[in-house]
Design a protein around this motif. Structure first.
Motif, short mmCIF file in Angstrom:
data_model
loop_
_atom_site.label_atom_id
_atom_site.label_comp_id
_atom_site.label_asym_id
_atom_site.label_seq_id
_atom_site.Cartn_x
_atom_site.Cartn_y
_atom_site.Cartn_z
N GLY A 74 -9.10 9.11 15.19
CA GLY A 74 -9.53 9.06 16.58
C GLY A 74 -8.29 9.19 17.45
N GLU A 75 -8.08 8.26 18.35
CA GLU A 75 -6.89 8.25 19.22
C GLU A 75 -5.86 7.23 18.75
OE1 GLU A 75 -6.35 10.33 21.87
OE2 GLU A 75 -8.15 11.31 21.08
N THR A 76 -6.07 6.64 17.57
CA THR A 76 -5.26 5.54 17.08
C THR A 76 -4.23 6.01 16.06
OG1 THR A 76 -7.20 4.12 17.34
CG2 THR A 76 -5.42 3.27 15.99
N ASP A 77 -2.98 5.55 16.20
CA ASP A 77 -1.95 5.84 15.20
C ASP A 77 -2.36 5.25 13.86
OD1 ASP A 77 -0.36 7.10 17.02
OD2 ASP A 77 0.97 5.39 17.37
N ALA A 78 -2.05 5.98 12.79
CA ALA A 78 -2.43 5.49 11.46
C ALA A 78 -1.42 5.96 10.42
CB ALA A 78 -3.82 5.99 11.08
N ILE A 79 -1.34 5.18 9.35
CA ILE A 79 -0.61 5.59 8.16
C ILE A 79 -1.63 6.23 7.24
CG2 ILE A 79 0.73 4.81 6.18
CD1 ILE A 79 1.73 2.48 7.93
N LEU A 80 -1.35 7.44 6.78
CA LEU A 80 -2.27 8.16 5.89
C LEU A 80 -1.70 8.14 4.49
CD1 LEU A 80 -2.92 9.21 8.78
CD2 LEU A 80 -3.56 11.35 7.72
N LEU A 81 -2.49 7.68 3.55
CA LEU A 81 -2.10 7.59 2.14
C LEU A 81 -3.05 8.47 1.34
CD1 LEU A 81 -1.75 3.71 2.24
CD2 LEU A 81 0.10 5.38 2.46
N LYS A 96 0.83 -1.21 0.00
CA LYS A 96 0.00 0.00 0.00
C LYS A 96 0.87 1.26 0.00
CE LYS A 96 -4.43 -0.85 0.24
NZ LYS A 96 -5.36 -0.28 -0.72
N ILE A 97 1.89 1.27 0.83
CA ILE A 97 2.77 2.44 0.91
C ILE A 97 3.47 2.66 -0.43
CG2 ILE A 97 4.87 3.35 1.98
CD1 ILE A 97 3.94 1.86 4.57
N ARG A 98 3.98 1.61 -1.02
CA ARG A 98 4.67 1.73 -2.32
C ARG A 98 3.71 2.25 -3.40
NH1 ARG A 98 9.50 1.71 -1.09
NH2 ARG A 98 10.55 -0.14 -0.33
N HIS A 99 2.46 1.80 -3.35
CA HIS A 99 1.47 2.26 -4.34
C HIS A 99 1.25 3.77 -4.25
CE1 HIS A 99 -2.13 2.21 -6.84
NE2 HIS A 99 -2.72 2.93 -5.90
N TYR A 100 1.26 4.31 -3.03
CA TYR A 100 0.99 5.73 -2.83
C TYR A 100 2.26 6.56 -2.72
CZ TYR A 100 -3.96 4.83 -1.96
OH TYR A 100 -5.27 4.49 -2.09
N ASP A 101 3.41 6.01 -3.02
CA ASP A 101 4.68 6.70 -2.82
C ASP A 101 4.87 7.84 -3.83
OD1 ASP A 101 7.15 7.46 -1.99
OD2 ASP A 101 8.16 5.57 -2.44
N ASN A 102 4.19 8.94 -3.58
CA ASN A 102 4.32 10.19 -4.34
C ASN A 102 4.62 11.29 -3.34
OD1 ASN A 102 3.62 9.13 -6.95
ND2 ASN A 102 1.51 8.99 -6.20
N ARG A 103 5.11 12.41 -3.84
CA ARG A 103 5.46 13.51 -2.94
C ARG A 103 4.25 13.92 -2.09
NH1 ARG A 103 9.58 16.47 -2.07
NH2 ARG A 103 10.71 15.97 -3.97
N ASP A 104 4.47 13.98 -0.78
CA ASP A 104 3.46 14.39 0.21
C ASP A 104 2.23 13.49 0.24
OD1 ASP A 104 5.09 16.55 0.95
OD2 ASP A 104 4.22 17.80 -0.63
N ALA A 105 2.30 12.29 -0.28
CA ALA A 105 1.13 11.40 -0.28
C ALA A 105 1.14 10.43 0.89
CB ALA A 105 1.07 10.61 -1.59
N VAL A 106 2.29 10.19 1.49
CA VAL A 106 2.39 9.24 2.60
C VAL A 106 2.77 10.01 3.86
CG1 VAL A 106 3.55 7.17 3.48
CG2 VAL A 106 3.11 7.40 1.02
N LYS A 161 12.89 11.84 -1.76
CA LYS A 161 14.17 12.26 -2.31
C LYS A 161 14.02 12.86 -3.71
CE LYS A 161 16.21 10.95 1.30
NZ LYS A 161 16.35 11.96 2.31
N GLY A 162 12.78 13.11 -4.12
CA GLY A 162 12.54 13.77 -5.38
C GLY A 162 12.50 12.83 -6.58
N ALA A 163 12.50 11.55 -6.37
CA ALA A 163 12.51 10.60 -7.48
C ALA A 163 11.25 10.68 -8.33
CB ALA A 163 12.70 9.17 -6.94
N PHE A 164 10.13 11.03 -7.69
CA PHE A 164 8.86 11.03 -8.42
C PHE A 164 8.26 12.42 -8.56
CE2 PHE A 164 8.98 6.72 -6.54
CZ PHE A 164 8.99 6.01 -7.72
N SER A 165 8.98 13.43 -8.23
CA SER A 165 8.38 14.78 -8.25
C SER A 165 8.24 15.29 -9.66
CB SER A 165 9.23 15.72 -7.42
OG SER A 165 10.56 15.76 -7.88
#
Length: 160
Positions: free
Chosen positions: A74-81, A58-68, A156-160
Motif C-alpha cells: 500500500g503506502e506503507t514502508d515494508a521489508i520484503l522477504l 526474520k531477515i537472517r532466516h531469509y538472507d539469500n541472494r536477492d531475497a531481502v 557479498k556472495g557468501a551464500f550464492s
C-alpha cells in the motif's frame, strides 16, 4: 499481686512481638514496591528489544541472494522477504500498520492490502532502508526510538 506481675511480664513480650510484626510488614511492602519497579523496567525493555530481535531473526532466516529487499505494501514502508516454494514465488512483508507490527505471507504476484497481515506486536512507527548490503530499520515502541541494522551476508556472495 501474682496476676499483676504476670501481666507486667507479658507486656514486654507483646511489645516485642508487635515491633517484629511491624518491621516484617514494612519489609514486605518495601519488597513489593521494589518488585513492581523492577518488573515494569524489565517489561519495557523486553517489549522494545522483542521487535528488534523478531525482525532481525526474520531477515537472517531469509538472507539469500536477492531475497531481502525494501518496498511498500500500500503506502506503507515494508521489508520484503522472498522465497520460492515448489517453483512458486512467495513474499513475506514486515511493516507497521495501525499501530502494530504486521507480517503478511503471500504469493508474490498477489495484490494485498496492509490490513490483511497478521498482528505481531504493538508498535508506534516503523521505517526501513537498505544501503550497501546493510538493512537498517527504525521503530518507536513504548515512547522509545530504536534503530537497528542487519548486515546482509548474501550481498557479498557468501551464500550464492
Amino acid at each position: 499481686m501474682g496476676n499483676r506481675s504476670r501481666f507486667l511480664e507479658i507486656i514486654p513480650n507483646l511489645l516485642l512481638f508487635f515491633l517484629f510484626a511491624i518491621c516484617m510488614l514494612m519489609i514486605l511492602f518495601s519488597g513489593t514496591r521494589i518488585y513492581k519497579s523492577v518488573s515494569s523496567v524489565m517489561e519495557e525493555q523486553c517489549s522494545v528489544s522483542t521487535c528488534s530481535s523478531y525482525v532481525t531473526a526474520k531477515i537472517r532466516h531469509y538472507d539469500n541472494r536477492d531475497a531481502v529487499s525494501i518496498g511498500k505494501i500500500g503506502e506503507t514502508d515494508a521489508i520484503l522477504l522472498k522465497e520460492r516454494i515448489q517453483d512458486e514465488a512467495y513474499v513475506t512483508y514486515l511493516y507497521c500498520y495501525d499501530g502494530t507490527l504486521m507480517e503478511l505471507f503471500c504469493i508474490e504476484s498477489m495484490q494485498v492490502d496492509p490490513s490483511d497481515g497478521q498482528s505481531i506486536m504493538s508498535l508506534d512507527d516503523f521505517s526501513c532502508s537498505m544501503e550497501n548490503g546493510v538493512l537498517s530499520f527504525c521503530y518507536k515502541a513504548d515512547d522509545r526510538n530504536v534503530e537497528s541494522a542487519v548486515y546482509l551476508q548474501s550481498d557479498k556472495g557468501a551464500f550464492s
